[in-house]
Design a protein around this motif. Structure first.
Motif, PDB file in Angstrom:
ATOM      1  N   ALA A 294     -22.866  -9.374  -7.253  1.00 13.23           N
ATOM      2  CA  ALA A 294     -22.256  -8.047  -7.226  1.00 13.23           C
ATOM      3  C   ALA A 294     -21.678  -7.760  -5.844  1.00 13.23           C
ATOM      4  CB  ALA A 294     -23.284  -6.978  -7.588  1.00 13.23           C
ATOM      5  N   VAL A 295     -20.470  -7.202  -5.827  1.00 15.42           N
ATOM      6  CA  VAL A 295     -19.801  -6.821  -4.582  1.00 15.42           C
ATOM      7  C   VAL A 295     -19.430  -5.348  -4.685  1.00 15.42           C
ATOM      8  CG1 VAL A 295     -17.848  -7.250  -3.037  1.00 15.42           C
ATOM      9  CG2 VAL A 295     -18.879  -9.152  -4.311  1.00 15.42           C
ATOM     10  N   PHE A 296     -19.845  -4.568  -3.709  1.00 16.82           N
ATOM     11  CA  PHE A 296     -19.523  -3.140  -3.663  1.00 16.82           C
ATOM     12  C   PHE A 296     -18.598  -2.880  -2.481  1.00 16.82           C
ATOM     13  CE2 PHE A 296     -23.401  -3.359  -6.070  1.00 16.82           C
ATOM     14  CZ  PHE A 296     -23.347  -2.313  -6.977  1.00 16.82           C
ATOM     15  N   ALA A 297     -17.595  -2.043  -2.691  1.00 19.30           N
ATOM     16  CA  ALA A 297     -16.624  -1.790  -1.630  1.00 19.30           C
ATOM     17  C   ALA A 297     -16.011  -0.410  -1.795  1.00 19.30           C
ATOM     18  CB  ALA A 297     -15.528  -2.857  -1.642  1.00 19.30           C
ATOM     19  N   ILE A 298     -15.414   0.078  -0.716  1.00 24.88           N
ATOM     20  CA  ILE A 298     -14.618   1.293  -0.757  1.00 24.88           C
ATOM     21  C   ILE A 298     -13.201   0.927  -0.347  1.00 24.88           C
ATOM     22  CG2 ILE A 298     -14.204   3.534   0.344  1.00 24.88           C
ATOM     23  CD1 ILE A 298     -17.180   3.957   0.491  1.00 24.88           C
ATOM     24  N   LEU A 299     -12.234   1.409  -1.114  1.00 30.85           N
ATOM     25  CA  LEU A 299     -10.833   1.212  -0.811  1.00 30.85           C
ATOM     26  C   LEU A 299     -10.077   2.472  -1.220  1.00 30.85           C
ATOM     27  CD1 LEU A 299      -9.351  -1.010  -3.634  1.00 30.85           C
ATOM     28  CD2 LEU A 299     -11.804  -0.900  -3.290  1.00 30.85           C
ATOM     29  N   PRO A 300      -8.837   2.620  -0.790  1.00 32.56           N
ATOM     30  CA  PRO A 300      -8.094   3.837  -1.140  1.00 32.56           C
ATOM     31  C   PRO A 300      -8.017   4.039  -2.648  1.00 32.56           C
ATOM     32  CG  PRO A 300      -6.965   2.633   0.603  1.00 32.56           C
ATOM     33  CD  PRO A 300      -8.080   1.746   0.126  1.00 32.56           C
ATOM     34  N   ARG A 301      -8.103   5.287  -3.064  1.00 32.03           N
ATOM     35  CA  ARG A 301      -8.162   5.582  -4.499  1.00 32.03           C
ATOM     36  C   ARG A 301      -6.899   5.143  -5.232  1.00 32.03           C
ATOM     37  NH1 ARG A 301     -12.445   8.971  -5.737  1.00 32.03           N
ATOM     38  NH2 ARG A 301     -13.468   9.913  -3.927  1.00 32.03           N
ATOM     39  N   ASP A 302      -5.735   5.285  -4.587  1.00 28.15           N
ATOM     40  CA  ASP A 302      -4.512   4.868  -5.260  1.00 28.15           C
ATOM     41  C   ASP A 302      -4.477   3.354  -5.458  1.00 28.15           C
ATOM     42  OD1 ASP A 302      -4.281   4.594  -2.453  1.00 28.15           O
ATOM     43  OD2 ASP A 302      -2.099   4.538  -2.584  1.00 28.15           O
ATOM     44  N   VAL A 303      -5.066   2.618  -4.505  1.00 32.58           N
ATOM     45  CA  VAL A 303      -5.170   1.167  -4.649  1.00 32.58           C
ATOM     46  C   VAL A 303      -6.114   0.823  -5.798  1.00 32.58           C
ATOM     47  CG1 VAL A 303      -5.923  -0.968  -3.529  1.00 32.58           C
ATOM     48  CG2 VAL A 303      -4.615   0.724  -2.240  1.00 32.58           C
ATOM     49  N   THR A 304      -7.222   1.537  -5.886  1.00 33.36           N
ATOM     50  CA  THR A 304      -8.171   1.322  -6.987  1.00 33.36           C
ATOM     51  C   THR A 304      -7.485   1.509  -8.334  1.00 33.36           C
ATOM     52  OG1 THR A 304     -10.101   1.987  -5.688  1.00 33.36           O
ATOM     53  CG2 THR A 304     -10.285   2.180  -8.069  1.00 33.36           C
ATOM     54  N   GLU A 305      -6.695   2.561  -8.451  1.00 33.49           N
ATOM     55  CA  GLU A 305      -6.030   2.846  -9.722  1.00 33.49           C
ATOM     56  C   GLU A 305      -5.036   1.758 -10.096  1.00 33.49           C
ATOM     57  OE1 GLU A 305      -4.312   6.689  -9.330  1.00 33.49           O
ATOM     58  OE2 GLU A 305      -6.255   7.730  -9.193  1.00 33.49           O
ATOM     59  N   ARG A 306      -4.280   1.293  -9.120  1.00 30.46           N
ATOM     60  CA  ARG A 306      -3.287   0.258  -9.421  1.00 30.46           C
ATOM     61  C   ARG A 306      -3.949  -1.091  -9.691  1.00 30.46           C
ATOM     62  NH1 ARG A 306      -0.742   2.542  -4.861  1.00 30.46           N
ATOM     63  NH2 ARG A 306      -1.206   0.663  -3.642  1.00 30.46           N
ATOM     64  N   LEU A 307      -4.928  -1.443  -8.881  1.00 28.75           N
ATOM     65  CA  LEU A 307      -5.582  -2.733  -9.036  1.00 28.75           C
ATOM     66  C   LEU A 307      -6.332  -2.825 -10.360  1.00 28.75           C
ATOM     67  CD1 LEU A 307      -6.219  -5.461  -7.654  1.00 28.75           C
ATOM     68  CD2 LEU A 307      -8.250  -4.363  -6.658  1.00 28.75           C
ATOM     69  N   ALA A 308      -6.930  -1.721 -10.784  1.00 27.27           N
ATOM     70  CA  ALA A 308      -7.705  -1.714 -12.025  1.00 27.27           C
ATOM     71  C   ALA A 308      -6.825  -1.937 -13.252  1.00 27.27           C
ATOM     72  CB  ALA A 308      -8.473  -0.403 -12.160  1.00 27.27           C
ATOM     73  N   LYS A 309      -5.518  -1.713 -13.111  1.00 27.18           N
ATOM     74  CA  LYS A 309      -4.605  -1.998 -14.210  1.00 27.18           C
ATOM     75  C   LYS A 309      -4.325  -3.491 -14.329  1.00 27.18           C
ATOM     76  CE  LYS A 309      -2.315   2.516 -13.920  1.00 27.18           C
ATOM     77  NZ  LYS A 309      -1.044   3.232 -13.612  1.00 27.18           N
ATOM     78  N   ARG A 310      -4.575  -4.220 -13.246  1.00 29.86           N
ATOM     79  CA  ARG A 310      -4.331  -5.673 -13.237  1.00 29.86           C
ATOM     80  C   ARG A 310      -5.620  -6.447 -13.523  1.00 29.86           C
ATOM     81  NH1 ARG A 310      -0.939  -6.643  -7.739  1.00 29.86           N
ATOM     82  NH2 ARG A 310      -0.920  -8.790  -8.570  1.00 29.86           N
ATOM     83  N   PHE A 311      -6.730  -5.951 -12.984  1.00 30.16           N
ATOM     84  CA  PHE A 311      -8.042  -6.568 -13.179  1.00 30.16           C
ATOM     85  C   PHE A 311      -9.034  -5.437 -13.458  1.00 30.16           C
ATOM     86  CE2 PHE A 311      -5.790  -9.537 -10.473  1.00 30.16           C
ATOM     87  CZ  PHE A 311      -6.149 -10.778 -10.965  1.00 30.16           C
ATOM     88  N   ARG A 312      -9.646  -5.458 -14.608  1.00 34.10           N
ATOM     89  CA  ARG A 312     -10.572  -4.377 -14.978  1.00 34.10           C
ATOM     90  C   ARG A 312     -11.815  -4.412 -14.093  1.00 34.10           C
ATOM     91  NH1 ARG A 312     -11.910  -1.750 -20.038  1.00 34.10           N
ATOM     92  NH2 ARG A 312     -13.300  -0.043 -19.460  1.00 34.10           N
ATOM     93  N   PHE A 313     -12.207  -3.247 -13.536  1.00 34.50           N
ATOM     94  CA  PHE A 313     -13.474  -3.086 -12.830  1.00 34.50           C
ATOM     95  C   PHE A 313     -13.834  -1.611 -12.855  1.00 34.50           C
ATOM     96  CE2 PHE A 313     -10.114  -2.891  -9.630  1.00 34.50           C
ATOM     97  CZ  PHE A 313     -10.428  -1.751  -8.904  1.00 34.50           C
ATOM     98  N   TYR A 314     -15.030  -1.291 -12.383  1.00 32.79           N
ATOM     99  CA  TYR A 314     -15.534   0.076 -12.467  1.00 32.79           C
ATOM    100  C   TYR A 314     -15.616   0.745 -11.101  1.00 32.79           C
ATOM    101  CZ  TYR A 314     -17.030  -1.047 -17.239  1.00 32.79           C
ATOM    102  OH  TYR A 314     -17.069  -1.417 -18.561  1.00 32.79           O
ATOM    103  N   THR A 315     -15.336   2.033 -11.097  1.00 28.52           N
ATOM    104  CA  THR A 315     -15.650   2.856  -9.936  1.00 28.52           C
ATOM    105  C   THR A 315     -17.122   3.224 -10.023  1.00 28.52           C
ATOM    106  OG1 THR A 315     -13.404   3.732  -9.750  1.00 28.52           O
ATOM    107  CG2 THR A 315     -15.173   5.013  -8.729  1.00 28.52           C
TER     108      THR A 315
END
Length: 349
Positions: A294-315
């Motif tokens: 398991a890897v936990f990280a914080i990144l900008p929310r807009d990046v999270t939204e875009r990246l999650a469309k390419r690779f599914r993961f959870y906030t």
């Protein structure tokens, strides 16, 4: 029949997303054909029991169930009377991710303790281990720990031994939620029993789905005096499989050789690779130690939204923007590298 999804596409949301290991599929196919006695009175369930005893000791008895929630609820119900309670970390899966099943379905009161890293200690247990003999308070009876924890951290054998010793001194039993026990044992390079039987754990929920099974978990009673009526409770909670041979054959294939270890090592190695790959990307902050898969990280929310469309993961934490990335037994170096490259691209967008 053609596949309805892209079999090359991987996600980093959960190790439950992975398919079935080919050796497990072979075991299911080998168990098919002809008739075998239903409800666990078959040769595959008998063989599965022997495999569990090989790993956990001659006293161990394994009871297959359909899923992890059932493994935890059946385990804890068999360890407690109706007026008794279970002490656990506030972040424990039985508290946060079972839909209230231990309390709603099992009728088991949970006494939670805040922890900084998802791990209990003897001192933290004492925050809820009180009120013995007080008729107005649910009576503490079981301490439940998870290894690995929901925050991706590990208990060492010494840490679990200290918890078991303290709990037993207080007259309490110890349950271990081992949905990812294989990952913990692989990371620490110890046998499965070193984190359970040998350090005093009484009852174990053993995970199979996250490490390559099609479906199936197991309640493993390590201390026969700690649990009663598991066979009846399993039936009452609708977890008695009629065609149990297909669950049991999977566990036999997983544990009779080193498949469990190979799968866990792969998942853990990809977790480390992912952490290393993203740690150098500006704007990405790893928030927790990476001790297994398991890897936990914080990144900008807009990046999270875009990246999650390419690779599914959870906030993981909506308030802080913390995300969780999980690696599975079938995650490859190419999968990790592609994800890290996509993250780097999105950070520059």
């Amino acid at each position: 029949m053609t596949s309805r999804h892209d079999p090359l596409l991987k996600a980093f949301a959960s190790d439950n997303y992975a398919g079935v290991h080919p050796e497990i599929l072979q075991a299911i196919a080998a168990a098919n054909g002809g008739h075998q006695t239903a409800y666990g009175e078959d040769v595959y369930t008998e063989a599965m029991g022997e495999v569990f005893r090989r790993h956990f000791g001659e006293q161990a008895q394994a009871w297959p169930v359909f899923n992890g929630t059932a493994a935890n609820v059946v385990s804890l119900r068999s360890m407690t009377a109706h007026w008794e309670a279970v002490i656990c970390a506030e972040s424990a899966h039985i508290h946060t991710d079972e839909g209230g099943a231990p309390e709603v379905a099992g009728g088991i009161k949970l006494l939670t303790v805040p922890t900084p890293d998802g791990k209990l200690t003897p001192e933290l247990i004492d925050r809820q281990a009180w009120g013995f003999g007080d008729v107005h308070r649910a009576q503490p009876r079981v301490v439940s720990v998870s290894n690995t924890t929901e925050l991706g951290t590990l208990y060492t054998a010494d840490e679990i031994a200290a918890i078991c010793s303290h709990a037993h001194d207080l007259g309490l039993l110890v349950h271990l939620d081992g949905s990812r026990l294989t990952n913990a044992a692989a990371a620490l390079d110890v046998p499965l029993r070193a984190l359970t039987t040998d350090v005093g754990v009484d009852v174990l929920s053993f995970g199979g789905t996250k490490i390559g099974l099609l479906y199936g978990e197991a309640v493993v009673v390590l201390n026969p005096e700690a649990a009663s009526g598991v066979d009846y409770i399993r039936k009452t909670f609708m977890q008695l499989s009629s065609k149990m041979r297909f669950v049991s054959a999977q566990f036999e294939a997983l544990l009779s050789g080193d498949l469990w270890l190979r799968n866990a090592r792969q998942a853990n190695a990809m977790g480390r690779r992912l952490a290393e790959a993203v740690s150098g990307i500006p704007g990405v902050t790893l928030t927790r130690p990476v001790e297994a898969n398991a890897v936990f990280a914080i990144l900008p929310r807009d990046v999270t939204e875009r990246l999650a469309k390419r690779f599914r993961f959870y906030t993981w934490n909506e308030a802080t923007g913390e995300v969780r990335w999980m690696c599975a037994f079938d995650t490859t170096e190419a999968d990790v590298d592609a994800f890290a490259a996509a993250l780097a691209d999105e950070m520059l967008a």
